[in-house]
Design a protein around this motif. Structure first.
Motif, PDB file in Angstrom:
ATOM      1  N   PRO A  76       2.363  21.317  20.116  1.00 43.76           N
ATOM      2  CA  PRO A  76       1.836  19.974  19.840  1.00 43.76           C
ATOM      3  C   PRO A  76       2.021  19.037  21.033  1.00 43.76           C
ATOM      4  N   ASN A  77       1.067  18.177  21.213  1.00 45.68           N
ATOM      5  CA  ASN A  77       1.140  17.207  22.301  1.00 45.68           C
ATOM      6  C   ASN A  77       1.962  15.998  21.880  1.00 45.68           C
ATOM      7  N   PRO A  78       2.788  15.479  22.796  1.00 44.60           N
ATOM      8  CA  PRO A  78       3.569  14.284  22.459  1.00 44.60           C
ATOM      9  C   PRO A  78       2.710  13.027  22.436  1.00 44.60           C
ATOM     10  N   VAL A  79       3.031  12.106  21.538  1.00 44.05           N
ATOM     11  CA  VAL A  79       2.333  10.822  21.433  1.00 44.05           C
ATOM     12  C   VAL A  79       3.365   9.703  21.440  1.00 44.05           C
ATOM     13  N   GLN A  80       2.888   8.495  21.749  1.00 42.66           N
ATOM     14  CA  GLN A  80       3.786   7.346  21.707  1.00 42.66           C
ATOM     15  C   GLN A  80       3.360   6.357  20.633  1.00 42.66           C
ATOM     16  N   ASP A  81       2.113   5.882  20.693  1.00 49.66           N
ATOM     17  CA  ASP A  81       1.685   4.902  19.694  1.00 49.66           C
ATOM     18  C   ASP A  81       0.343   5.232  19.059  1.00 49.66           C
ATOM     19  N   ARG A  82      -0.380   6.212  19.595  1.00 47.21           N
ATOM     20  CA  ARG A  82      -1.674   6.587  18.996  1.00 47.21           C
ATOM     21  C   ARG A  82      -1.973   8.054  19.246  1.00 47.21           C
ATOM     22  N   LEU A  83      -2.842   8.583  18.395  1.00 46.63           N
ATOM     23  CA  LEU A  83      -3.240   9.985  18.449  1.00 46.63           C
ATOM     24  C   LEU A  83      -4.755  10.043  18.342  1.00 46.63           C
ATOM     25  N   HIS A  84      -5.389  10.855  19.177  1.00 44.35           N
ATOM     26  CA  HIS A  84      -6.842  11.005  19.173  1.00 44.35           C
ATOM     27  C   HIS A  84      -7.176  12.436  18.767  1.00 44.35           C
ATOM     28  N   LEU A  85      -8.016  12.579  17.744  1.00 38.18           N
ATOM     29  CA  LEU A  85      -8.469  13.894  17.293  1.00 38.18           C
ATOM     30  C   LEU A  85      -9.968  14.008  17.506  1.00 38.18           C
ATOM     31  N   LYS A  86     -10.393  15.058  18.184  1.00 36.60           N
ATOM     32  CA  LYS A  86     -11.817  15.301  18.358  1.00 36.60           C
ATOM     33  C   LYS A  86     -12.318  16.030  17.117  1.00 36.60           C
ATOM     34  N   MET A  87     -13.338  15.473  16.477  1.00 32.39           N
ATOM     35  CA  MET A  87     -13.875  16.027  15.238  1.00 32.39           C
ATOM     36  C   MET A  87     -15.200  16.724  15.525  1.00 32.39           C
ATOM     37  N   LYS A  88     -15.298  17.985  15.145  1.00 33.62           N
ATOM     38  CA  LYS A  88     -16.562  18.714  15.277  1.00 33.62           C
ATOM     39  C   LYS A  88     -17.367  18.515  14.001  1.00 33.62           C
ATOM     40  N   ALA A 133     -11.989   5.407  10.574  1.00 37.07           N
ATOM     41  CA  ALA A 133     -13.386   5.794  10.763  1.00 37.07           C
ATOM     42  C   ALA A 133     -13.522   6.671  12.006  1.00 37.07           C
ATOM     43  N   VAL A 134     -14.408   7.648  11.937  1.00 37.19           N
ATOM     44  CA  VAL A 134     -14.739   8.483  13.086  1.00 37.19           C
ATOM     45  C   VAL A 134     -15.725   7.718  13.958  1.00 37.19           C
ATOM     46  N   GLN A 135     -15.429   7.653  15.247  1.00 37.63           N
ATOM     47  CA  GLN A 135     -16.323   7.000  16.199  1.00 37.63           C
ATOM     48  C   GLN A 135     -16.532   7.947  17.367  1.00 37.63           C
ATOM     49  N   ASN A 136     -17.796   8.240  17.673  1.00 39.22           N
ATOM     50  CA  ASN A 136     -18.131   9.163  18.770  1.00 39.22           C
ATOM     51  C   ASN A 136     -17.427  10.506  18.601  1.00 39.22           C
ATOM     52  N   GLN A 137     -17.428  11.023  17.387  1.00 39.96           N
ATOM     53  CA  GLN A 137     -16.799  12.293  17.015  1.00 39.96           C
ATOM     54  C   GLN A 137     -15.303  12.327  17.328  1.00 39.96           C
ATOM     55  N   GLN A 138     -14.662  11.166  17.295  1.00 38.01           N
ATOM     56  CA  GLN A 138     -13.234  11.081  17.556  1.00 38.01           C
ATOM     57  C   GLN A 138     -12.564  10.247  16.472  1.00 38.01           C
ATOM     58  N   LEU A 139     -11.459  10.748  15.981  1.00 36.25           N
ATOM     59  CA  LEU A 139     -10.661  10.054  14.982  1.00 36.25           C
ATOM     60  C   LEU A 139      -9.423   9.513  15.683  1.00 36.25           C
ATOM     61  N   ASN A 140      -9.293   8.201  15.756  1.00 35.98           N
ATOM     62  CA  ASN A 140      -8.179   7.552  16.451  1.00 35.98           C
ATOM     63  C   ASN A 140      -7.182   7.025  15.426  1.00 35.98           C
ATOM     64  N   VAL A 141      -5.955   7.482  15.532  1.00 35.82           N
ATOM     65  CA  VAL A 141      -4.889   7.046  14.631  1.00 35.82           C
ATOM     66  C   VAL A 141      -3.922   6.208  15.451  1.00 35.82           C
ATOM     67  N   ARG A 142      -3.796   4.940  15.080  1.00 40.12           N
ATOM     68  CA  ARG A 142      -2.908   4.015  15.785  1.00 40.12           C
ATOM     69  C   ARG A 142      -1.760   3.615  14.875  1.00 40.12           C
ATOM     70  N   GLY A 143      -0.786   2.926  15.446  1.00 42.73           N
ATOM     71  CA  GLY A 143       0.339   2.440  14.651  1.00 42.73           C
ATOM     72  C   GLY A 143       1.479   3.425  14.542  1.00 42.73           C
ATOM     73  N   LEU A 144       1.568   4.370  15.474  1.00 40.22           N
ATOM     74  CA  LEU A 144       2.621   5.379  15.410  1.00 40.22           C
ATOM     75  C   LEU A 144       3.894   4.945  16.127  1.00 40.22           C
ATOM     76  N   GLN A 145       3.887   3.787  16.766  1.00 38.01           N
ATOM     77  CA  GLN A 145       5.038   3.341  17.547  1.00 38.01           C
ATOM     78  C   GLN A 145       6.281   3.125  16.688  1.00 38.01           C
ATOM     79  N   GLY A 146       6.143   2.870  15.406  1.00 42.16           N
ATOM     80  CA  GLY A 146       7.288   2.630  14.536  1.00 42.16           C
ATOM     81  C   GLY A 146       7.976   3.890  14.049  1.00 42.16           C
ATOM     82  N   LEU A 147       7.414   5.049  14.344  1.00 44.71           N
ATOM     83  CA  LEU A 147       8.018   6.302  13.902  1.00 44.71           C
ATOM     84  C   LEU A 147       9.185   6.684  14.805  1.00 44.71           C
TER      85      LEU A 147
END
Length: 75
Positions: free
Chosen positions: A1-13, A38-52
């Motif tokens: 798994p790739n490390p993240v700090q505050d956001r994660l980007h998933l490419k959706m096929k 919401a998926v934008q440009n076939q990418q799912l962006n998850v933000r708000g991970l900095q509190g984990l």
């Protein structure tokens, strides 16, 4: 798994819809984040991970038709 700090980007096929339910679980299996993104440009962006806390997490996503999960490391 790739490390993240505050956001994660998933490419959706071929996303089946624009909105996905996102759930993030800690190593104990407890739900720590639940949101919709919401998926934008076939990418799912998850933000708000900095509190984990640093560690390994599971992100589950679904939209009713499609579902999946990925593990990631929070730095």
């Amino acid at each position: 798994p790739n490390p993240v700090q505050d956001r994660l980007h998933l490419k959706m096929k071929n996303p089946a819809s624009e909105n996905y339910q996102i759930q993030v679980f800690n190593p104990s299996g407890q739900l720590v984040i639940k949101t919709t993104r919401a998926v934008q440009n076939q990418q799912l962006n998850v933000r708000g991970l900095q509190g984990l806390a640093p560690g390994l997490y599971l992100l589950a996503f679904s939209n009713g038709d499609q579902q999946g999960s990925v593990r990631f490391i929070k730095q």
